[in-house]
Design a protein around this motif. Structure first.
Motif, mmCIF file in Angstrom:
data_model
loop_
_atom_site.group_PDB
_atom_site.id
_atom_site.type_symbol
_atom_site.label_atom_id
_atom_site.label_comp_id
_atom_site.label_asym_id
_atom_site.label_seq_id
_atom_site.Cartn_x
_atom_site.Cartn_y
_atom_site.Cartn_z
ATOM 1 N N SER A 45 0.817 -1.213 0.000
ATOM 2 C CA SER A 45 0.000 0.000 0.000
ATOM 3 C C SER A 45 0.851 1.263 0.000
ATOM 4 O O SER A 45 0.367 2.335 -0.302
ATOM 5 N N GLU A 46 2.137 1.128 0.314
ATOM 6 C CA GLU A 46 3.000 2.303 0.356
ATOM 7 C C GLU A 46 3.628 2.642 -0.997
ATOM 8 O O GLU A 46 4.291 3.656 -1.130
ATOM 9 N N LEU A 47 3.419 1.817 -2.033
ATOM 10 C CA LEU A 47 4.023 2.072 -3.343
ATOM 11 C C LEU A 47 3.398 3.277 -4.032
ATOM 12 O O LEU A 47 2.189 3.483 -3.985
ATOM 13 N N LYS A 48 4.260 4.047 -4.697
ATOM 14 C CA LYS A 48 3.833 5.173 -5.524
ATOM 15 C C LYS A 48 4.591 5.086 -6.844
ATOM 16 O O LYS A 48 5.762 4.718 -6.881
ATOM 17 N N PHE A 49 3.902 5.432 -7.938
ATOM 18 C CA PHE A 49 4.502 5.424 -9.273
ATOM 19 C C PHE A 49 4.441 6.839 -9.833
ATOM 20 O O PHE A 49 3.363 7.319 -10.176
ATOM 21 N N ALA A 50 5.577 7.512 -9.917
ATOM 22 C CA ALA A 50 5.642 8.835 -10.543
ATOM 23 C C ALA A 50 5.915 8.615 -12.028
ATOM 24 O O ALA A 50 6.836 7.883 -12.399
ATOM 25 N N ILE A 51 5.099 9.232 -12.879
ATOM 26 C CA ILE A 51 5.188 9.048 -14.330
ATOM 27 C C ILE A 51 5.827 10.297 -14.940
ATOM 28 O O ILE A 51 5.417 11.421 -14.632
ATOM 29 N N TYR A 52 6.827 10.068 -15.804
ATOM 30 C CA TYR A 52 7.553 11.167 -16.443
ATOM 31 C C TYR A 52 7.586 10.977 -17.947
ATOM 32 O O TYR A 52 7.615 9.852 -18.445
ATOM 33 N N ARG A 53 7.621 12.108 -18.665
ATOM 34 C CA ARG A 53 7.858 12.117 -20.109
ATOM 35 C C ARG A 53 9.168 12.858 -20.322
ATOM 36 O O ARG A 53 9.431 13.874 -19.676
#
Length: 170
Positions: free
Chosen positions: A100-108
């Motif tokens: 539950s602590e995972l985060k996915f930052a998305i970049y271009r």
């Protein structure tokens, strides 16, 4: 002097070439000291519970239990599917149940610079998707993720997609 063995939670010994362990006594009378453990090339699948089993000449034993945690792994299956002439859908999944602590930052990547797009939190089923719009046709676009948790972050490899009308290559 005590002999020491590093074991996994399931009682399987760890290959002795993968670690170095030593015990230094600071007080020989009360047998207080310091244990130093160095592990080499730890992979995500090896995170978990371990213990050090110490055996003394008088046949007494002691155990020290601990957890090894580290940065989360990158998904290896991120894809970019064309939804429209200027839009793609980035999608990926995780093999293991997501924390539950995972985060996915998305970049271009745009003209050599990273442009932050959004952050997604962990999903219950481990499947993720994000739509990116207003993309130029006949241009290669690069996207990547930074996966983070309380134990660190991992920068993932890039996924490329080129829009040319309704056709693409990846």
């Amino acid at each position: 002097m005590a002999s020491m063995l590093l074991l996994q939670e399931d009682m399987q010994p760890v290959d002795v070439t993968r670690y170095n362990i030593s015990l230094t006594y600071s007080n020989n009378i009360t047998t207080r000291g310091e244990i130093r453990l160095y592990m080499f090339d730890i992979k995500f699948a090896e995170y978990g519970k371990y213990f050090i089993q110490m055996s003394y000449p008088d046949r007494q034993t002691s155990s020290l239990y601990f957890n090894i945690k580290g940065p989360p792994p990158c998904p290896e299956n991120m894809t970019a599917a064309v939804l429209d002439s200027d839009m793609v859908q980035l999608a990926w999944s995780l093999e293991d149940k997501p924390s539950s602590e995972l985060k996915f930052a998305i970049y271009r990547v745009e003209k050599g610079d990273s442009v932050y797009l959004a952050t997604l939190s962990a999903s219950r089923d481990g499947w993720y998707s994000f739509n990116v719009s207003d993309l130029q046709v006949n241009t290669m676009h690069q996207f990547y993720l930074i996966v983070s948790s309380d134990h660190g972050s991992s920068t993932c490899s890039r996924t490329n997609v080129t829009l040319s009308g309704m056709y693409y290559t990846s």
